[in-house]
Design a protein around this motif. Structure first.
Motif, PDB file in Angstrom:
ATOM      1  N   VAL A 139      -5.523 -16.847   9.108  1.00  0.00           N
ATOM      2  CA  VAL A 139      -6.696 -16.989   8.217  1.00  0.00           C
ATOM      3  C   VAL A 139      -7.160 -18.449   8.239  1.00  0.00           C
ATOM      4  O   VAL A 139      -8.357 -18.734   8.256  1.00  0.00           O
ATOM      5  CB  VAL A 139      -6.358 -16.524   6.781  1.00  0.00           C
ATOM      6  CG1 VAL A 139      -7.547 -16.689   5.858  1.00  0.00           C
ATOM      7  CG2 VAL A 139      -5.890 -15.074   6.778  1.00  0.00           C
ATOM      8  N   ASN A 172      -7.567 -11.094   1.917  1.00  0.00           N
ATOM      9  CA  ASN A 172      -7.039 -11.851   3.072  1.00  0.00           C
ATOM     10  C   ASN A 172      -6.244 -13.088   2.652  1.00  0.00           C
ATOM     11  O   ASN A 172      -5.745 -13.822   3.495  1.00  0.00           O
ATOM     12  CB  ASN A 172      -8.192 -12.267   4.005  1.00  0.00           C
ATOM     13  CG  ASN A 172      -9.154 -13.219   3.311  1.00  0.00           C
ATOM     14  OD1 ASN A 172      -8.978 -13.533   2.134  1.00  0.00           O
ATOM     15  ND2 ASN A 172     -10.158 -13.676   4.024  1.00  0.00           N
ATOM     16  N   ALA A 174      -7.309 -15.831   1.459  1.00  0.00           N
ATOM     17  CA  ALA A 174      -8.017 -17.118   1.573  1.00  0.00           C
ATOM     18  C   ALA A 174      -8.420 -17.649   0.206  1.00  0.00           C
ATOM     19  O   ALA A 174      -8.700 -16.877  -0.721  1.00  0.00           O
ATOM     20  CB  ALA A 174      -9.261 -16.955   2.453  1.00  0.00           C
TER      21      ALA A 174
END
Ligand code: ATP
Length: 575
Positions: A139, A172, A174
């Motif tokens: 990521v 994800n 992030a």
């Protein structure tokens, strides 16, 4: 929830708006049965809150109003939700709705690539539980690739443990941007010029029109405080993350009442004391010496009784009394009525005691007086001594000063005090504010049940039954001829159908076996079915002539009832 969403589509309760074009997020259409259900819910609210009362009148205002209304109400400046963006996917989240996460966070101070390109932006990624560190690094690499690096090498990696954070994208890992306020009002332009000066808003709530039209209603309806103005209508909010089917939509309907009351100071002057609230207080009939607290409790009890009357008993409701910290600065109390939804216990309605904030704001911003004149108050205050007057001013001044920025200025307090003794004041308000779409969803979800039946061959089949309260059920009665190829049976059935359809929504069905027809009605929640058979035609003698079989949805029980008694029997149950 999936089963409910699928049933809603299959049977025509709720469709995704613009579905043939891929839909539009946060907008929903109500199909034939949903439209009837919603109309019934609207009717029950209208009846309970207005038609059956002498002290509430309706209003039907426009969706687009003068933009100054939204400045005065505070919506232009403060009607916002915190919003965060994912630094990698750019997906937007409502910051306070991101699920809480714990784990290990990987942070990089920057990255460089083989061409010598560097990026000194830092990014953090929360490693998903059970995943290898490589997944977090992937990521990170994505982040720097978006910044123009080819095959980025991550620099300055560090790790740290975090607990219960909403700072990362749950999809994800992030990092999300810091929460920023996002105003929820949709705007448009009125007229052809479309300049900033022509900017107007789609109302985010129906309540403000009630405040803006307060004076007109007082002057035209012969209502005197305490009294209420109710309105049902569309509201629009550009929700950051619409979700949970119709629960959080961008276009929805509200059912709101603004109930205007005398300030406690007036009650005290007229009646000596304000009736105190206690757990055992009798809330059944409003009393002249009620202050805001009793009125607030009264409306909570009225709304609970309303919900019970349409099948949402206290077993499926819960209450959240907002704490001092949660309350808006002008509110004295606010209770959220929560209901059991398939995704948790969530707000159905809010009931707030809002003081005189709204009318005072509109009075200030419009420059028009929104005071009422109260002869009784004037008389009562006329008997007050100078000491009593001075004490009241002192009390009000210290109350308002203690509120800090949210309180009235000393000059405004002195003006309020002066007007009060002449019998003029801005009424206070209690606001029960409910969402029609949330109510429809709650009613459908709570009505949903499944029954297993075994046929004559021993095969098991599961049927869906929507156990709607008869008052809200979209179709009240299914009307069937036993056989469709017997003209006299069909004609008699049509006669019964015509008799009932003027009073309630009915469905005529002649196709398939009777059992199938019952099952079809059960699935859409029809509480009663009537079958017209040969006995109705008098084939078994006069006693059963002109009687029909009345079948009850919830226990499948059947009884014989005279056609002439049908209306008297069914109407009180469905209205
Ligand atoms: P929430 O905290 O869930 O966003 P709210 O406290 O902002 O709701 P209010 O402004 O008090 O809601 O609005 C009154 C009622 O209007 C709510 O109790 C709810 O039933 C309904 N409502 C508000 N926002 C929405 C929405 N986006 N979709 C459907 N109904 C809504």
């Amino acid at each position: 929830m999936e089963k409910i969403v699928s049933l809603c589509k299959r049977r025509g309760f709720i469709f995704q708006s613009s579905e043939i074009y891929g839909g539009i997020n946060g907008f929903w259409d109500y199909g034939p049965l949903g439209a009837e259900l919603k109309r019934n819910l609207r009717d029950t609210w209208w009846r309970a809150m207005m038609r059956e009362r002498e002290d509430v009148v309706p209003l039907d205002a426009t969706i687009i109003m003068h933009p100054a209304i939204w400045k005065a109400s505070g919506h232009v400046d403060t009607f916002s939700d915190p919003m965060s963006d994912c630094l990698v996917t750019k997906k937007r989240f409502r910051s306070d709705h991101v699920e809480l996460q714990s784990g290990v966070v990987y942070t990089w101070t920057g990255a460089k690539d083989d061409d010598g390109k560097e990026c000194a932006d830092s990014i953090s990624v929360l490693l998903a539980q059970g995943k290898p560190p490589e997944s977090a690094r992937k990521v990170g690499v994505q982040f720097y690739s978006q910044r123009g690096l080819t095959n980025p090498q991550l620099l300055g990696e560090a790790t740290a443990k975090v607990e219960n954070t909403r700072a990362f994208n749950p999809e994800n890992g992030a990092q999300l941007t810091e929460p920023k306020p996002f105003n929820l009002m949709f705007h448009t332009f009125v007229g052809a010029t479309a300049s900033e000066n022509d900017k107007a808003y789609l109302r985010p709530e129906t309540a403000q029109a009630i405040f803006a039209q307060f004076k007109n209603v007082v002057d035209s309806s012969r209502q005197k405080v305490p009294f209420g103005i109710g309105q049902i209508g569309k509201a629009f909010r550009n929700e950051v993350t619409p979700r949970n089917f119709t629960f959080r939509s961008r276009e929805f309907e509200q059912m709101e009442l603004e109930f205007f009351i005398q300030p406690d100071e007036v009650i005290e002057a007229i009646y000596g004391t304000v009736s105190p609230w206690s757990e055992t207080a009798d809330l059944s009939t409003p009393q002249p010496n009620w202050g805001w607290e009793m009125w607030h409790r009264y409306w909570v009890s009225q709304r609970v009784a309303y919900y019970k009357g349409i099948g949402l008993g206290e077993d499926v409701l819960a209450f959240h009394w907002q704490t001092k910290e949660e309350l808006a600065h002008y509110a004295r109390a606010c209770v959220d009525i929560l209901c059991q939804f398939p995704f948790g216990i969530e707000e159905l309605e809010g009931i707030a005691a809002r003081g005189d904030f709204d009318l005072t704001q509109h009075q200030k911003h419009s420059g028009k007086s929104l005071e009422v004149f109260d002869e009784e108050a004037k008389k009562a205050f006329a008997a007050w001594s100078d000491e009593q007057r001075a004490a009241l001013l002192e009390k009000k001044l210290s109350e308002q000063r203690a509120k800090g920025k949210g309180g009235m200025t000393d000059a405004d307090t002195a003006m309020w005090w002066d007007r009060l003794f002449k019998g003029f004041y801005v009424p206070h308000v209690i606001e029960p504010s409910a969402g029609l779409d949330r109510l429809a969803l709650a009613v459908i979800a709570l009505a949903y049940s499944e029954v297993e039946k075994t046929d004559t061959k021993g095969n098991k089949e599961t049927f869906t039954v929507l156990k709607f309260h008869p008052r809200v059920a979209p179709t009240k009665v299914g009307v069937f001829p036993l056989l469709k190829n017997k003209p006299e049976l069909v004609a008699k059935t049509r006669e019964v159908y015509d008799l009932l359809k003027r009073h309630m929504s009915c469905f005529y069905d002649e196709s398939g076996a009777i059992g199938r027809r019952y099952a079809r009605q059960d699935e859409i929640g029809t509480p009663f079915c009537l079958t017209i058979d040969f006995e109705t035609m008098g084939e078994k003698g006069d006693e059963l002539k002109d009687t029909v079989t009345l079948r009850h949805r919830d226990d499948g029980s059947q009884e014989r009832i005279k056609i002439s008694e049908l209306l008297g029997r069914l109407l009180p149950l469905v209205q």
